[in-house]
Write a protein that holds these residues in place. Structure first.
Motif, mmCIF file in Angstrom:
data_model
loop_
_atom_site.group_PDB
_atom_site.id
_atom_site.type_symbol
_atom_site.label_atom_id
_atom_site.label_comp_id
_atom_site.label_asym_id
_atom_site.label_seq_id
_atom_site.Cartn_x
_atom_site.Cartn_y
_atom_site.Cartn_z
ATOM 1 N N PHE A 218 0.874 -1.149 -0.013
ATOM 2 C CA PHE A 218 -0.201 0.266 0.233
ATOM 3 C C PHE A 218 0.798 1.298 -0.208
ATOM 4 O O PHE A 218 1.838 0.943 0.718
ATOM 5 N N VAL B 214 -5.858 -6.547 3.664
ATOM 6 C CA VAL B 214 -5.014 -7.137 2.905
ATOM 7 C C VAL B 214 -4.311 -7.187 2.431
ATOM 8 O O VAL B 214 -5.082 -5.930 1.295
ATOM 9 N N VAL C 247 -0.903 -8.183 -0.311
ATOM 10 C CA VAL C 247 0.268 -8.736 -0.630
ATOM 11 C C VAL C 247 1.601 -8.619 -1.391
ATOM 12 O O VAL C 247 1.125 -7.128 -1.694
ATOM 13 N N ARG D 37 2.197 -11.127 -5.878
ATOM 14 C CA ARG D 37 0.963 -11.040 -6.395
ATOM 15 C C ARG D 37 0.505 -12.237 -7.708
ATOM 16 O O ARG D 37 1.326 -12.789 -7.993
ATOM 17 N N GLN D 38 -0.713 -12.712 -7.614
ATOM 18 C CA GLN D 38 -1.421 -13.206 -8.016
ATOM 19 C C GLN D 38 -0.821 -14.830 -8.504
ATOM 20 O O GLN D 38 -0.660 -15.596 -8.958
ATOM 21 N N GLN D 39 -0.318 -14.646 -7.717
ATOM 22 C CA GLN D 39 -0.339 -16.778 -6.772
ATOM 23 C C GLN D 39 -0.720 -17.236 -6.276
ATOM 24 O O GLN D 39 -0.532 -18.678 -5.552
ATOM 25 N N GLY D 40 -1.774 -17.047 -5.599
ATOM 26 C CA GLY D 40 -2.982 -17.251 -4.876
ATOM 27 C C GLY D 40 -3.185 -16.973 -3.788
ATOM 28 O O GLY D 40 -3.221 -17.435 -2.325
ATOM 29 N N GLY E 151 -3.340 -13.993 -1.148
ATOM 30 C CA GLY E 151 -3.906 -13.089 -0.993
ATOM 31 C C GLY E 151 -5.374 -14.046 -1.553
ATOM 32 O O GLY E 151 -6.810 -13.842 0.072
ATOM 33 N N LYS E 152 -6.108 -14.992 -2.189
ATOM 34 C CA LYS E 152 -6.784 -15.869 -1.645
ATOM 35 C C LYS E 152 -6.502 -17.205 -0.346
ATOM 36 O O LYS E 152 -7.740 -17.196 0.580
ATOM 37 N N ASN F 251 -10.300 -0.560 -7.453
ATOM 38 C CA ASN F 251 -9.390 -1.777 -7.084
ATOM 39 C C ASN F 251 -9.645 -2.630 -7.898
ATOM 40 O O ASN F 251 -10.530 -3.857 -6.679
ATOM 41 N N ALA G 165 -12.010 -8.755 -7.972
ATOM 42 C CA ALA G 165 -12.100 -10.171 -8.428
ATOM 43 C C ALA G 165 -11.821 -11.323 -7.239
ATOM 44 O O ALA G 165 -12.614 -11.759 -7.410
ATOM 45 N N LEU G 166 -10.711 -10.627 -6.396
ATOM 46 C CA LEU G 166 -10.832 -11.538 -5.376
ATOM 47 C C LEU G 166 -11.812 -11.886 -4.539
ATOM 48 O O LEU G 166 -12.140 -12.699 -4.083
ATOM 49 N N TYR G 167 -12.412 -10.659 -3.965
ATOM 50 C CA TYR G 167 -13.373 -10.743 -3.425
ATOM 51 C C TYR G 167 -14.697 -11.626 -3.883
ATOM 52 O O TYR G 167 -15.261 -12.384 -3.040
ATOM 53 N N ARG H 263 -14.759 -13.608 -6.179
ATOM 54 C CA ARG H 263 -13.953 -15.234 -6.437
ATOM 55 C C ARG H 263 -14.497 -15.823 -4.870
ATOM 56 O O ARG H 263 -14.861 -17.283 -5.064
HETATM 57 C C1 LIG Z 1 -5.674 -7.564 -4.069
HETATM 58 C C2 LIG Z 1 -4.550 -8.184 -4.014
HETATM 59 C C3 LIG Z 1 -4.578 -8.524 -1.648
HETATM 60 C C4 LIG Z 1 -4.724 -10.181 -4.595
HETATM 61 O O1 LIG Z 1 -3.380 -10.329 -3.805
HETATM 62 P P1 LIG Z 1 -3.570 -11.864 -5.246
HETATM 63 O O2 LIG Z 1 -2.330 -12.913 -4.184
HETATM 64 O O3 LIG Z 1 -2.423 -11.051 -5.728
HETATM 65 O O4 LIG Z 1 -4.353 -12.116 -5.313
HETATM 66 P P2 LIG Z 1 -4.673 -14.266 -5.813
HETATM 67 O O5 LIG Z 1 -3.274 -14.770 -6.606
HETATM 68 O O6 LIG Z 1 -4.871 -14.907 -4.539
HETATM 69 O O7 LIG Z 1 -5.278 -13.884 -6.983
HETATM 70 C C5 LIG Z 1 -7.671 -14.275 -6.545
HETATM 71 C C6 LIG Z 1 -7.935 -14.020 -6.645
HETATM 72 O O8 LIG Z 1 -8.309 -12.570 -7.430
HETATM 73 C C7 LIG Z 1 -8.963 -12.278 -8.398
HETATM 74 N N1 LIG Z 1 -6.920 -11.283 -8.622
HETATM 75 C C8 LIG Z 1 -5.773 -11.152 -7.983
HETATM 76 N N2 LIG Z 1 -5.377 -10.595 -9.066
HETATM 77 C C9 LIG Z 1 -6.186 -9.927 -10.108
HETATM 78 C C10 LIG Z 1 -6.025 -8.926 -10.909
HETATM 79 N N3 LIG Z 1 -4.801 -8.323 -11.371
HETATM 80 N N4 LIG Z 1 -6.364 -9.007 -12.145
HETATM 81 C C11 LIG Z 1 -8.401 -9.645 -11.837
HETATM 82 N N5 LIG Z 1 -8.297 -10.229 -11.251
HETATM 83 C C12 LIG Z 1 -7.239 -10.577 -10.428
HETATM 84 C C13 LIG Z 1 -8.376 -13.747 -9.529
HETATM 85 O O9 LIG Z 1 -10.046 -14.271 -9.527
HETATM 86 C C14 LIG Z 1 -7.375 -14.325 -8.830
HETATM 87 O O10 LIG Z 1 -7.845 -15.849 -8.654
HETATM 88 P P3 LIG Z 1 -8.123 -17.318 -9.585
HETATM 89 O O11 LIG Z 1 -6.838 -16.817 -9.825
HETATM 90 O O12 LIG Z 1 -8.914 -18.385 -8.817
HETATM 91 O O13 LIG Z 1 -9.044 -16.775 -11.403
HETATM 92 C C15 LIG Z 1 -3.757 -7.960 -3.904
HETATM 93 O O14 LIG Z 1 -3.300 -7.430 -5.740
HETATM 94 C C16 LIG Z 1 -2.708 -6.435 -3.227
HETATM 95 O O15 LIG Z 1 -1.902 -6.489 -2.443
HETATM 96 N N6 LIG Z 1 -3.278 -5.468 -4.189
HETATM 97 C C17 LIG Z 1 -3.164 -4.611 -3.342
HETATM 98 C C18 LIG Z 1 -2.956 -3.652 -1.684
HETATM 99 C C19 LIG Z 1 -5.005 -3.758 -2.044
HETATM 100 O O16 LIG Z 1 -5.423 -3.085 -2.884
HETATM 101 N N7 LIG Z 1 -5.854 -4.817 -0.957
HETATM 102 C C20 LIG Z 1 -7.137 -5.071 -0.836
HETATM 103 C C21 LIG Z 1 -7.324 -3.901 -0.109
HETATM 104 S S1 LIG Z 1 -9.449 -3.747 -0.251
#
Ligand SMILES: CC(C)(COP(=O)(O)OP(=O)(O)OC[C@H]1O[C@@H](n2cnc3c(N)ncnc32)[C@H](O)[C@@H]1OP(=O)(O)O)[C@@H](O)C(=O)NCCC(=O)NCCS
Length: 149
Positions: free
Chosen positions: A22, A68, A70, A75-78, A80-81, A107, A112-114, A116
């Protein structure tokens, strides 16, 4: 994914990974204060250095995701999920019947994460986030029913 439940002693590590995720990150003191508050629990993903962090609060039968994040390289390796899934499980065990959170409408990754995970839009808070010179951004309120999951 190596997930570790946190204590107030983990506040520096939580702040470190939060700062990567952040722009306006919370410092170690803020994490320590929050970790000591009633109903608050957190998780770190990965170790030395951590790759992700989540902080939640359970109160009055509801779980709120306070933050939350990452690290960009992880990122995009699961990660956050995995953090969200573990936190939702803990909230269910603590008796929470619903989970909710706020997220900036633009965002896409977080929305998308939420989505999902089953969260659905429950409201809109106009001008909720202060982005300094860029003005204010609206927040979506998203909610997940935990009672029938
Ligand atoms: C949001 C965040 C926590 C996601 O973490 P991540 O580890 O990259 O997410 P994951 O790899 O677990 O992805 C889980 C799902 O989220 C979605 N997703 C994650 N990143 C995405 C992207 N860049 N674009 C679209 N969908 C995305 C996908 O649906 C994915 O599921 P799938 O791969 O099974 O289809 C990360 O991008 C982050 O830290 N962002 C900056 C901080 C932030 O904005 N936090 C939330 C504040 S409310």
């Amino acid at each position: 994914m190596n997930l570790v439940w946190t204590t107030p002693a983990d506040a520096p590590a939580m702040a470190e990974v939060h700062a990567q995720a952040f722009p306006g990150a919370w410092d170690a003191e803020a994490f320590c204060d929050l970790m000591e508050a009633a109903g608050v629990f957190g998780l770190l993903a990965g170790t030395a250095p951590a790759q992700g962090v989540i902080l939640c609060r359970v109160a009055a039968g509801e779980m709120e995701v306070l933050t939350v994040g990452v690290a960009p390289a992880a990122r995009q390796q699961g990660v956050g999920k995995a953090l969200m899934t573990a936190a939702l499980g803990a909230a269910r065990q603590a008796g929470a019947e619903a989970a909710f959170l706020e997220v900036a409408v633009d965002n896409a990754a977080a929305v998308a994460l939420y989505a999902r995970l089953g969260f659905r839009r429950a409201g809109l808070r106009r001008g909720y986030y202060d982005r300094g010179e860029e003005g204010r951004a609206d927040a979506l309120v998203m909610r997940l029913d935990l009672s029938d999951a």
